[in-house]
Design an enzyme around this catalytic site. Structure first.
Site, short mmCIF file in Angstrom:
data_model
loop_
_atom_site.label_atom_id
_atom_site.label_comp_id
_atom_site.label_asym_id
_atom_site.label_seq_id
_atom_site.Cartn_x
_atom_site.Cartn_y
_atom_site.Cartn_z
N ASP A 34 0.89 -1.37 -0.01
CA ASP A 34 -0.01 -0.01 0.03
C ASP A 34 0.86 1.21 0.03
OD1 ASP A 34 -1.53 2.23 0.74
OD2 ASP A 34 -2.35 1.21 2.39
N TYR A 40 1.74 1.14 14.89
CA TYR A 40 0.59 0.82 13.90
C TYR A 40 0.95 1.22 12.61
CZ TYR A 40 -3.84 0.55 11.54
OH TYR A 40 -4.98 0.24 10.56
N LYS A 81 -2.98 -2.81 8.35
CA LYS A 81 -2.88 -4.35 8.15
C LYS A 81 -2.04 -4.84 7.09
CE LYS A 81 -4.90 -5.99 11.99
NZ LYS A 81 -4.16 -6.59 13.05
P1 13P Z 1 -4.80 -0.44 5.21
O1 13P Z 1 -4.05 -1.46 6.20
O2 13P Z 1 -5.53 -0.98 4.28
O3 13P Z 1 -4.11 0.68 4.77
O4 13P Z 1 -6.19 0.15 6.22
C1 13P Z 1 -5.84 1.04 7.45
C2 13P Z 1 -6.80 1.36 8.28
O5 13P Z 1 -6.66 1.86 9.25
C3 13P Z 1 -8.06 1.38 7.71
O6 13P Z 1 -9.07 1.74 8.60
MG MG Z 2 -3.97 2.29 3.55
MG MG Z 3 -4.71 -2.14 2.60
#
Ligand code: 13P
Ligand code: MG
Ligand code: MG
Ligand code: 13P
Length: 361
Positions: free
Chosen positions: A12, A225, A228
């Site tokens: 990402d 953090y 994900k």
């Molecule tokens: P991603 O891991 O897809 O970037 O999503 C992060 C997030 O905090 C969604 O609410």
């Molecule tokens: Mg994202």
């Molecule tokens: Mg993502």
């Protein structure tokens, strides 16, 4: 001809809009970059939610520095575009400042396997957004070890012997091999806890690679953090391996996975077409796409966008019903992840702020 390697690397590097999707200009940039490489036999660029997936075939083997660098440089080029467009979280998954030998540990997720291409070589690349690598545990178990899912385990003599599951302990950095059906119950003790134990690969009893997934956990790597991991999975099909339909069948009943909003919630994994891979509601629900290819001397003939099929409409309905129910719990567990999981999200920051207000009870 020698062995072929299928490498899927994803990252990402900026969401359009928020965390929902990838801007077309980034996908175009990725395609331009990969098209320039003399190393690739073929490639296909796609996305699920805000994650770009580079599906590549080549003859450099797994862990090739050149291939990993190609993916890294591609994501760096995409990040430049993401910065220009001020996309959300530009460069999000590139944890390191520079490439150093292998993308493992640098942020992008990777799944790759090397094998002799069979007379006919159907493969499926699964990619998910708003969830973690353990999300593949349940479907992999069903594909390769559950006779109620995969009738081939019962009626195909080529599958009767069962398979080998390589399982990683992501916290302790250890791995173990389970043989199925012999070790079925032992296997389930571990992979039923997908936040910690996750199926890295599945092999035939003869040692032939059948499936492999990306297993990095960004937040463990970064110590804070990030988002994900939004994992990918490659599955080879047919002729002694699960039929294509057996590999797709586990997704007909959406299971609960960790991820969704702020990486901190449990929700159903909804199978969707690439066109519908745009998480919106509460940044979700988590999505999975499945792209089928026939390999022809390493060329990716396809894709077949499997979850575009009407046969998955009911699964989507069910996922939406589960999403309604889970959302009704708001900030309460088990919709919100349990405390141990929250330690890898933003909870420690909140605890830190309140620590002086806790007094002896
Ligand atoms: P991603 O891991 O897809 O970037 O999503 C992060 C997030 O905090 C969604 O609410
Ligand atoms: Mg994202
Ligand atoms: Mg993502
Ligand atoms: P194979 O043994 O060729 O994989 O055939 C099984 C099949 O296609 C059933 O759907």
């Amino acid at each position: 001809m020698g062995k072929i390697t299928v490498t899927v690397i994803k990252a990402d590097v900026g969401g359009f809009v928020g965390h929902s999707s990838v801007h077309e200009e980034l996908l175009a940039t990725a395609r331009e970059q990969l098209a320039k490489s003399p190393l690739l036999v073929d490639f296909h660029v796609t996305h699920v939610g805000d994650d770009i997936n580079l599906i590549m075939t080549h003859r450099q083997g797994v862990d090739s520095e050149e291939i990993h660098k190609l993916a890294w440089d591609t994501f760096v080029a995409c990040t430049e575009v993401a910065k220009k467009l001020k996309l959300y979280g530009a460069g999000q998954d590139l944890l390191a400042d520079a490439f150093s030998g292998n993308v493992k540990g640098l942020g992008p997720g990777i799944a790759e396997m090397e094998f002799f291409e069979r007379t006919s070589e159907p493969i499926i690349v699964f990619a998910a957004d708003k969830t973690e690598p353990g999300a593949w545990n349940l479907p992999l178990y069903k594909m390769f070890a559950d006779p109620f899912n995969t009738i081939g385990l019962v009626i195909d003599p080529k599958m009767h012997e069962g398979f080998k599951f390589e399982v990683l302990d992501l916290l302790e950095n250890k791995k173990i091999i389970f043989n199925t059906p012999e070790d079925l119950y032992d296997l389930l003790v571990f992979i039923g806890a997908p936040g910690r134990y996750c199926v890295k690969s599945v092999y035939t009893k003869a040692g032939e690679i059948a499936a492999t997934s990306s297993t990095q956990r960004l937040n463990l790597m970064a110590g804070r953090y990030i988002g994900k991991d939004d994992p990918v999975l490659i599955v080879r099909c047919q002729s002694g391996l699960p039929a294509v339909g057996e590999a797709l069948e586990p997704f007909a009943r959406p299971h609960l996975v960790s991820g969704w909003m702020r990486g901190s919630h449990s929700g159903p994994l909804m199978p969707v077409s690439v066109a519908d891979a745009t998480p919106s509601r509460f940044d979700g629900p988590p999505r999975v796409i499945a792209l089928g290819f026939q390999l022809a001397d390493g060329k990716l003939i396809g894709p077949q966008d499997f979850f575009a099929d009407k046969a998955y409409d009911r699964a989507r309905e069910m996922a939406l019903m589960i999403a309604d129910y889970m959302r009704s719990l708001g900030p309460f567990e088990p919709h919100r992840l349990h405390l141990e999981e929250m330690e890898y999200t933003t909870l420690p920051l909140v605890l830190e702020k309140l620590k002086d207000r806790f007094v002896k009870a």
